[in-house]
Design a protein around this motif. Sequence first.
Motif, mmCIF file in Angstrom:
data_model
loop_
_atom_site.group_PDB
_atom_site.id
_atom_site.type_symbol
_atom_site.label_atom_id
_atom_site.label_comp_id
_atom_site.label_asym_id
_atom_site.label_seq_id
_atom_site.Cartn_x
_atom_site.Cartn_y
_atom_site.Cartn_z
ATOM 1 N N SER A 84 0.828 -1.204 0.000
ATOM 2 C CA SER A 84 0.000 0.000 0.000
ATOM 3 C C SER A 84 0.868 1.263 0.000
ATOM 4 N N ARG A 100 3.170 2.111 2.519
ATOM 5 C CA ARG A 100 3.574 2.587 3.836
ATOM 6 C C ARG A 100 5.087 2.539 3.997
ATOM 7 N N GLN A 121 9.092 1.734 2.218
ATOM 8 C CA GLN A 121 9.820 1.759 0.958
ATOM 9 C C GLN A 121 10.442 0.406 0.636
ATOM 10 N N ALA A 126 -3.882 3.748 4.814
ATOM 11 C CA ALA A 126 -2.918 3.214 3.852
ATOM 12 C C ALA A 126 -3.339 3.560 2.428
ATOM 13 N N ASP A 177 1.570 8.949 -1.064
ATOM 14 C CA ASP A 177 2.795 8.180 -0.903
ATOM 15 C C ASP A 177 3.855 8.992 -0.141
ATOM 16 N N PRO A 178 4.714 8.324 0.668
ATOM 17 C CA PRO A 178 5.748 9.067 1.411
ATOM 18 C C PRO A 178 6.682 9.867 0.501
ATOM 19 N N THR A 179 6.841 9.398 -0.746
ATOM 20 C CA THR A 179 7.736 10.134 -1.651
ATOM 21 C C THR A 179 7.046 11.360 -2.259
ATOM 22 N N LYS A 215 1.736 8.765 3.819
ATOM 23 C CA LYS A 215 1.611 7.439 4.449
ATOM 24 C C LYS A 215 2.700 7.221 5.482
ATOM 25 N N GLY A 216 3.750 8.013 5.397
ATOM 26 C CA GLY A 216 4.820 7.916 6.378
ATOM 27 C C GLY A 216 4.453 8.601 7.683
ATOM 28 N N ASP A 229 14.751 11.378 -0.196
ATOM 29 C CA ASP A 229 14.490 10.418 -1.269
ATOM 30 C C ASP A 229 13.339 9.478 -0.935
ATOM 31 N N PHE A 230 13.263 9.096 0.349
ATOM 32 C CA PHE A 230 12.266 8.111 0.744
ATOM 33 C C PHE A 230 11.166 8.742 1.582
ATOM 34 N N SER A 251 11.949 13.306 6.491
ATOM 35 C CA SER A 251 12.661 12.887 7.696
ATOM 36 C C SER A 251 12.976 14.108 8.541
ATOM 37 N N ALA A 262 7.456 13.050 14.113
ATOM 38 C CA ALA A 262 6.449 12.478 13.225
ATOM 39 C C ALA A 262 5.464 11.648 14.019
ATOM 40 N N SER A 296 3.327 8.621 13.504
ATOM 41 C CA SER A 296 3.212 7.587 12.488
ATOM 42 C C SER A 296 1.741 7.240 12.265
ATOM 43 N N PRO A 297 1.409 6.714 11.087
ATOM 44 C CA PRO A 297 0.023 6.308 10.833
ATOM 45 C C PRO A 297 -0.431 5.245 11.831
ATOM 46 N N GLU A 298 0.524 4.404 12.281
ATOM 47 C CA GLU A 298 0.157 3.353 13.243
ATOM 48 C C GLU A 298 -0.289 3.984 14.559
#
Lengths: 345, 332
Positions: free
Chosen positions: A192, A194, A196, B140, B145-147, B160-161, B187-188, B191, B195, B197-199
């Motif tokens: 999904s 979350r 990488q 999710a 997207d995190p990028t 999502k990050g 890049d990812f 950071s 943060a 987190s989604p969790e």
Amino acid sequence: MKNTRFRPALLAAASVVALAAAAPAFAGKTLDAVKQRGTVKCGVTNGVAGFSAPDTQGNWSGLDVDTCRAIAAAVLGDPKKVDFVPLNSQQRFSALQAGEIDILARNTTWTLTRDASLGFNFTTITYYDGQGFLVPKKLKVTSAKQLKNATICTQSGTTNEKNVSDYFRAQNIPVKTVVFESFEASFKAFFSGRCQAFTTDASALAGLRNKEAPNPDDYLILPELISKEPLAPLVRRGDDEWFAIAKWVPNALIEAEEFGVTQANADQLKGSSKDPAQQRLLGAGEDLGKLLGLDKDWSYRAIKAVGNYGEMFERNVGPKSVLKLPRGSNNLWSKGGLIYAPPVR
Amino acid sequence: MSGQASRRGAWLAWLVQALLVLAVVAGAAWVVNHALEVLRARGVRSGFDFLTEPAGFSISEGWLDFDASQPSWRAFLAGLINTVRAAVPAAIFAVVLGTLIGIGRLAPHVLLRGICTAYVELLRNVPLLVQLLMLAFAMANLLPDPTEPVHLLPGVWLSKGGLSVPWPVTGEGGWWPTHFEWPERGDFGVSGGAALSPEYVTIVAGLSLYSAAFVAEIVRAGILSVSQGQVLAGQALGLSSVQQLRIVILPQALRVIVPSLTNQLLSLTKNSSLAVAVGYPELVSVANTTIGSNGRAFECIAIIMAVYLLLSLVISFGMNRYNARVALRGWR
């Protein structure tokens, strides 16, 4: 009424006593129990393609599943007499310790801690694996060393979680891990977006990419294998007879490949072969079964049930399967691989 | 009953209770002893010695920095702190939201009342685990997207990050924050900074929304327990409806609300253990990982039980103190 006040306490006391009484006594001879029950209770994963996964009709298949079927064929004369018990990675060891299963064939890595401190014996390595990484191609990552500051999804309670920690710590590359209780939740989170990267044993990565990815071509398995993951079935300590059976059935299947005995030619060779090694495997030579507490045809039935090790590999994880994994380390020792069985003699 | 007879009755009751407690303790000791014997007979190593050995895994979020080389007891502590980090905000949100909905359930306005009723019936009747998984699934799929994070405000990113915000950081060795660290796009994904987190968001939101439904019912029952005459008296004094609620009704309703609310907070805290299913590294998650590597299931589960017992006792103690303050004098 006054004594109703005591009822909860009485109930609690009674249930404590009942629980204690229900605590399973030390299992006696596993072989006797299996024979009496008429089935082998085999702990497997709740679904890793190629190793143990149920199909839509509830039929289990995979390398680990075949190991259990071969043992059932050797011991009970019928490869179908297996009760598969799906276990997640946290449940698996307690299930074996508690005697809920006779054998755990659940792609479990043989480690010193597990071998020496959990009360288990690992039998024969049935698959040499290594931990790898799956990443989306669009990240343009070609090596695990480029994963600085990336978030990596994995499953809790596995050697994978620890290996990731070790590997990136040694490389001095900071990464974040998100760990999920179930394998399914962990790879779903990855697909999904979350995380990488997703990490688990390379064999499972191949299965995941082919079966679960929205589009398999969008994902790449990185070249690094960061660990040794020798996967072997395991049994409880303290029952050497059952340990021997669980060890020698897979060994016989490996030996069968080495000596050219297959599911297809077993019957013909049984009558005609002059090769003593083939005769021993097919129950036509000296009786080795009695040493294991089994009959003469134990290995013949195992080979008839699932084929030799090479056939098992081909069907479940090799080129004929969805995983399409190369033989690599899992080739016979005589062909440059690591698969080696002590002689069945 | 004469005084003497009742004293004898009290003694007897004490004696019986003491014997029962002894029986329970002896029973429990026997069970533990038996279990350890069985484990030993099977060649299973047992004991809590693993707590001082390196954990070998890392925990990616929380208030206590933890890395793999630190001992296991610290991992459990980090897990416990993460449990509290989820349970406390969830408890606050649940009480605030639950109180509002509970009052809304009694509102004269039909639509408002209907919405509040629907909320309670919907949230209360769907298992919490299902709600958590739905929330996780929604996050999710809906978040970017995190990028490709969304830039909400300067220094605030959402993807999502997680939700990243600037955060004060301390200099080398210092105690006081010297500057703000700003999240940056890498890049990812994003950071730096702090943060959520989604969790974490999933577990806090899930627990709050679910528990609020129960709190709402408790608040409603509390308000209904206040006699109608009190409302009329408030009206007679010329109080506005908000004043009536704040000064007259709620203080009296608290007597009914607080004991039930204690139960609710206890179950909220225990329910936080479901976070393990959505990937938030709390106590149970840490224990699971530990069991997976050293197989000390018995010990780890004992730790989980002990910690939840301790947390529950702390909550009960605090709530009972509060209850003593709001309860009617001379009633007990």
